[in-house]
Design a protein around this motif. Sequence first.
Motif, short mmCIF file in Angstrom:
data_model
loop_
_atom_site.label_atom_id
_atom_site.label_comp_id
_atom_site.label_asym_id
_atom_site.label_seq_id
_atom_site.Cartn_x
_atom_site.Cartn_y
_atom_site.Cartn_z
N ARG A 2 1.00 -1.41 -0.10
CA ARG A 2 -0.57 -0.21 0.11
C ARG A 2 1.03 1.58 -0.19
O ARG A 2 2.04 0.84 0.56
CB ARG A 2 -1.41 -0.40 1.13
CG ARG A 2 -2.26 -1.14 1.79
CD ARG A 2 -2.63 -0.75 2.68
NE ARG A 2 -3.45 -2.40 2.36
CZ ARG A 2 -4.22 -2.62 4.38
NH1 ARG A 2 -4.58 -0.90 5.03
NH2 ARG A 2 -4.89 -3.41 4.29
N GLN A 3 0.83 2.46 -0.59
CA GLN A 3 0.99 3.64 -0.92
C GLN A 3 -0.10 4.61 -0.24
O GLN A 3 -1.13 4.26 -0.65
CB GLN A 3 1.51 3.82 -2.23
CG GLN A 3 2.64 3.17 -2.75
CD GLN A 3 4.10 2.69 -1.61
OE1 GLN A 3 3.94 3.31 -1.31
NE2 GLN A 3 4.79 1.68 -1.74
N PRO A 4 0.13 5.28 0.55
CA PRO A 4 -0.81 7.08 0.70
C PRO A 4 -1.31 7.79 0.03
O PRO A 4 -0.05 7.37 -1.27
CB PRO A 4 0.42 7.82 1.61
CG PRO A 4 1.62 6.66 2.45
CD PRO A 4 1.66 5.84 1.24
N GLY A 5 -2.42 7.61 -0.32
CA GLY A 5 -3.03 8.10 -1.29
C GLY A 5 -3.65 7.09 -2.63
O GLY A 5 -4.18 7.98 -3.50
N ASP A 6 -2.84 5.52 -2.79
CA ASP A 6 -2.86 4.91 -3.89
C ASP A 6 -4.71 4.18 -3.50
O ASP A 6 -4.97 3.39 -4.52
CB ASP A 6 -1.84 4.07 -4.36
CG ASP A 6 -2.06 2.69 -3.23
OD1 ASP A 6 -2.83 2.72 -1.88
OD2 ASP A 6 -1.21 2.26 -2.86
N VAL A 163 2.92 -2.34 11.07
CA VAL A 163 3.18 -2.69 9.62
C VAL A 163 3.16 -1.35 8.68
O VAL A 163 2.65 -1.67 8.79
CB VAL A 163 2.92 -4.24 9.25
CG1 VAL A 163 3.36 -3.98 8.14
CG2 VAL A 163 3.42 -5.12 10.34
N PHE A 164 3.75 -0.80 8.39
CA PHE A 164 4.08 0.34 7.86
C PHE A 164 4.63 0.77 5.74
O PHE A 164 5.72 -0.38 5.98
CB PHE A 164 4.99 1.40 8.37
CG PHE A 164 4.81 2.02 9.20
CD1 PHE A 164 3.94 2.94 9.57
CD2 PHE A 164 4.91 1.48 10.51
CE1 PHE A 164 2.89 3.69 10.78
CE2 PHE A 164 4.47 2.10 11.98
CZ PHE A 164 3.66 3.10 11.78
N SER A 165 3.85 1.11 5.30
CA SER A 165 4.55 1.03 3.86
C SER A 165 4.87 2.44 3.36
O SER A 165 3.53 3.33 4.46
CB SER A 165 3.66 -0.05 2.87
OG SER A 165 2.55 0.47 2.88
N GLY A 166 5.40 2.68 2.44
CA GLY A 166 5.23 4.00 1.70
C GLY A 166 5.88 4.23 1.36
O GLY A 166 6.44 3.41 0.17
N THR A 167 6.78 5.77 1.00
CA THR A 167 7.43 6.00 -0.19
C THR A 167 8.52 6.72 1.03
O THR A 167 7.99 7.47 1.88
CB THR A 167 6.66 7.00 -1.31
OG1 THR A 167 5.70 6.01 -1.66
CG2 THR A 167 7.82 7.39 -2.31
N HIS A 168 9.58 7.21 0.43
CA HIS A 168 10.68 8.39 0.68
C HIS A 168 11.05 9.04 -0.74
O HIS A 168 11.20 8.30 -1.14
CB HIS A 168 11.68 8.04 1.92
CG HIS A 168 12.44 6.78 1.54
ND1 HIS A 168 13.82 7.64 1.12
CD2 HIS A 168 12.87 6.02 0.61
CE1 HIS A 168 14.87 6.99 0.73
NE2 HIS A 168 14.42 5.90 0.25
#
Length: 197
Positions: A2-6, A163-168
Amino acid sequence: MRQPGDGHDCLEHLTIGRHHVERNVWDVLGAAGILRPHDRWEFVPAAHIDPASYIPLQVGASVPVPGGPGLWSTPPPPVGSGFTPEGVVDAAVFSPLVRVDVPRIQPGEQRVIGRLAPAAVRTVDHREVVRFLLQAEVVQTYWHIHAECCLEREDRTDGYRAVFSGTHWYVTNSQNFDPLAFTLSISVDGLIEVRAG
Protein backbone atom coordinates in the motif's frame (compact mmCIF):
# COMPACT_ATOMS: atom_id res chain seq x y z
CA MET A 1 2.39 -2.79 -0.96
CA ARG A 2 0.00 0.00 0.00
CA GLN A 3 1.08 3.53 -0.70
CA PRO A 4 -0.55 6.54 0.94
CA GLY A 5 -3.08 7.98 -1.46
CA ASP A 6 -3.29 4.89 -3.72
CA GLY A 7 -6.86 4.10 -2.73
CA HIS A 8 -6.03 1.71 0.11
CA ASP A 9 -7.10 2.52 3.62
CA CYS A 10 -4.44 3.16 6.20
CA LEU A 11 -5.11 2.81 9.91
CA GLU A 12 -3.08 6.00 10.14
CA HIS A 13 -1.18 8.12 7.63
CA LEU A 14 1.94 10.07 8.64
CA THR A 15 3.91 12.61 6.64
CA ILE A 16 7.40 13.03 8.05
CA GLY A 17 9.98 15.53 6.81
CA ARG A 18 11.94 18.68 7.42
CA HIS A 19 9.89 20.94 5.17
CA HIS A 20 6.56 19.15 4.98
CA VAL A 21 5.45 19.04 8.60
CA GLU A 22 4.69 21.71 11.17
CA ARG A 23 6.78 21.30 14.30
CA ASN A 24 9.16 18.87 12.61
CA VAL A 25 11.88 17.67 14.94
CA TRP A 26 14.68 19.60 13.20
CA ASP A 27 12.91 22.97 13.51
CA VAL A 28 11.94 22.23 17.12
CA LEU A 29 15.47 21.21 18.14
CA GLY A 30 16.95 24.17 16.25
CA ALA A 31 14.61 26.67 17.90
CA ALA A 32 15.52 25.24 21.32
CA GLY A 33 19.23 25.72 20.55
CA ILE A 34 19.85 21.96 20.70
CA LEU A 35 20.88 21.26 17.09
CA ARG A 36 22.24 23.34 14.24
CA PRO A 37 21.23 22.52 10.63
CA HIS A 38 24.01 20.03 9.82
CA ASP A 39 24.55 18.45 13.25
CA ARG A 40 24.34 14.70 13.44
CA TRP A 41 21.89 13.30 15.96
CA GLU A 42 22.41 9.57 16.49
CA PHE A 43 21.52 8.98 20.11
CA VAL A 44 18.75 10.33 22.35
CA PRO A 45 19.62 10.26 26.07
CA ALA A 46 17.03 9.55 28.75
CA ALA A 47 16.64 11.80 31.82
CA HIS A 48 14.41 11.95 34.86
CA ILE A 49 12.08 14.80 33.90
CA ASP A 50 11.36 17.59 36.34
CA PRO A 51 8.42 19.44 34.72
CA ALA A 52 9.39 22.57 36.65
CA SER A 53 12.73 22.87 34.85
CA TYR A 54 12.63 20.66 31.73
CA ILE A 55 10.93 22.13 28.67
CA PRO A 56 8.48 20.01 26.65
CA LEU A 57 9.27 20.11 22.93
CA GLN A 58 6.21 19.76 20.75
CA VAL A 59 7.11 17.51 17.83
CA GLY A 60 4.21 16.82 15.49
CA ALA A 61 0.75 17.02 16.97
CA SER A 62 1.30 16.11 20.61
CA VAL A 63 2.83 17.96 23.55
CA PRO A 64 4.81 15.65 25.86
CA VAL A 65 3.65 15.11 29.42
CA PRO A 66 5.65 13.45 32.22
CA GLY A 67 5.18 9.71 31.99
CA GLY A 68 4.23 9.85 28.29
CA PRO A 69 6.24 9.59 25.07
CA GLY A 70 7.84 12.85 24.12
CA LEU A 71 10.95 14.91 23.61
CA TRP A 72 12.18 17.35 26.25
CA SER A 73 14.87 19.98 26.50
CA THR A 74 17.16 19.89 29.49
CA PRO A 75 17.05 23.05 31.65
CA PRO A 76 18.80 26.04 30.05
CA PRO A 77 22.48 26.10 31.07
CA PRO A 78 23.96 29.15 32.77
CA VAL A 79 24.74 32.00 30.40
CA GLY A 80 28.36 31.91 29.30
CA SER A 81 28.86 28.29 30.39
CA GLY A 82 29.51 27.12 26.82
CA PHE A 83 26.95 24.35 27.22
CA THR A 84 23.81 23.97 25.12
CA PRO A 85 20.53 22.35 26.07
CA GLU A 86 20.09 18.71 25.16
CA GLY A 87 17.10 16.87 23.69
CA VAL A 88 16.14 13.95 25.92
CA VAL A 89 13.34 11.43 26.48
CA ASP A 90 11.68 10.73 29.82
CA ALA A 91 13.53 7.92 31.68
CA ALA A 92 10.20 6.95 33.25
CA VAL A 93 9.11 5.97 29.73
CA PHE A 94 12.24 5.12 27.69
CA SER A 95 15.79 3.92 27.99
CA PRO A 96 18.27 5.95 25.92
CA LEU A 97 17.29 5.55 22.26
CA VAL A 98 19.42 4.88 19.18
CA ARG A 99 18.28 6.51 15.94
CA VAL A 100 17.80 4.09 13.04
CA ASP A 101 17.84 5.06 9.36
CA VAL A 102 15.28 2.63 7.90
CA PRO A 103 15.94 3.36 4.17
CA ARG A 104 19.59 2.38 4.64
CA ILE A 105 19.07 -1.01 6.28
CA GLN A 106 18.60 -4.16 4.21
CA PRO A 107 15.19 -5.88 3.95
CA GLY A 108 14.88 -8.36 6.80
CA GLU A 109 17.54 -6.58 8.88
CA GLN A 110 16.44 -5.73 12.41
CA ARG A 111 17.80 -3.00 14.70
CA VAL A 112 17.24 -2.35 18.39
CA ILE A 113 16.11 1.21 19.16
CA GLY A 114 15.83 0.99 22.95
CA ARG A 115 13.34 -0.06 25.63
CA LEU A 116 10.16 1.06 27.26
CA ALA A 117 10.47 1.26 31.04
CA PRO A 118 8.57 -1.57 32.81
CA ALA A 119 5.77 0.73 34.05
CA ALA A 120 5.42 2.31 30.58
CA VAL A 121 4.97 -1.12 28.95
CA ARG A 122 1.73 -1.42 30.93
CA THR A 123 0.50 2.20 30.88
CA VAL A 124 1.58 3.95 27.66
CA ASP A 125 -0.36 3.38 24.42
CA HIS A 126 2.01 1.60 22.07
CA ARG A 127 0.67 3.28 18.94
CA GLU A 128 1.47 6.63 20.60
CA VAL A 129 5.02 5.37 21.21
CA VAL A 130 5.38 4.40 17.54
CA ARG A 131 3.94 7.74 16.37
CA PHE A 132 6.40 9.58 18.63
CA LEU A 133 9.38 7.53 17.38
CA LEU A 134 8.46 8.41 13.80
CA GLN A 135 7.61 12.09 14.32
CA ALA A 136 10.72 12.66 16.46
CA GLU A 137 12.69 10.86 13.74
CA VAL A 138 14.22 8.40 16.17
CA VAL A 139 13.12 6.03 13.41
CA GLN A 140 14.27 7.94 10.34
CA THR A 141 12.11 7.23 7.30
CA TYR A 142 13.63 9.53 4.64
CA TRP A 143 16.99 10.94 3.58
CA HIS A 144 16.54 14.46 2.28
CA ILE A 145 12.97 15.53 1.65
CA HIS A 146 10.17 13.58 3.34
CA ALA A 147 8.33 10.28 3.71
CA GLU A 148 4.69 9.27 3.45
CA CYS A 149 3.98 6.35 5.79
CA CYS A 150 0.86 4.19 5.89
CA LEU A 151 0.17 2.15 9.02
CA GLU A 152 -1.22 -0.94 7.27
CA ARG A 153 -1.91 -3.08 10.29
CA GLU A 154 -1.10 -3.53 13.93
CA ASP A 155 -1.06 -6.56 16.19
CA ARG A 156 -1.42 -6.26 19.96
CA THR A 157 -0.99 -9.94 20.81
CA ASP A 158 2.30 -10.88 22.47
CA GLY A 159 3.53 -7.28 22.54
CA TYR A 160 2.82 -4.78 19.77
CA ARG A 161 3.67 -4.69 16.06
CA ALA A 162 2.97 -1.88 13.60
CA VAL A 163 3.48 -2.63 9.90
CA PHE A 164 4.15 0.36 7.62
CA SER A 165 4.52 0.90 3.91
CA GLY A 166 5.04 4.10 1.99
CA THR A 167 7.44 6.19 -0.05
CA HIS A 168 10.46 8.30 0.81
CA TRP A 169 11.73 11.17 -1.33
CA TYR A 170 15.39 12.14 -1.67
CA VAL A 171 17.67 14.12 -3.99
CA THR A 172 20.77 13.06 -5.91
CA ASN A 173 21.06 15.04 -9.15
CA SER A 174 17.26 15.08 -9.30
CA GLN A 175 14.34 14.29 -7.04
CA ASN A 176 13.87 10.53 -6.53
CA PHE A 177 11.54 8.33 -4.55
CA ASP A 178 11.71 4.75 -3.36
CA PRO A 179 9.24 2.44 -1.64
CA LEU A 180 9.48 2.10 2.09
CA ALA A 181 8.41 -0.89 4.20
CA PHE A 182 9.17 -1.58 7.84
CA THR A 183 7.75 -3.01 11.06
CA LEU A 184 8.11 -1.41 14.46
CA SER A 185 7.69 -3.79 17.38
CA ILE A 186 7.53 -3.52 21.16
CA SER A 187 8.01 -6.82 22.99
CA VAL A 188 6.10 -7.76 26.14
CA ASP A 189 9.17 -6.76 28.17
CA GLY A 190 9.50 -3.41 26.37
CA LEU A 191 12.24 -4.01 23.78
CA ILE A 192 11.69 -1.64 20.82
CA GLU A 193 12.94 -2.83 17.43
CA VAL A 194 12.53 -1.99 13.77
CA ARG A 195 12.76 -4.44 10.87
CA ALA A 196 13.14 -3.30 7.27
CA GLY A 197 11.04 -4.89 4.53
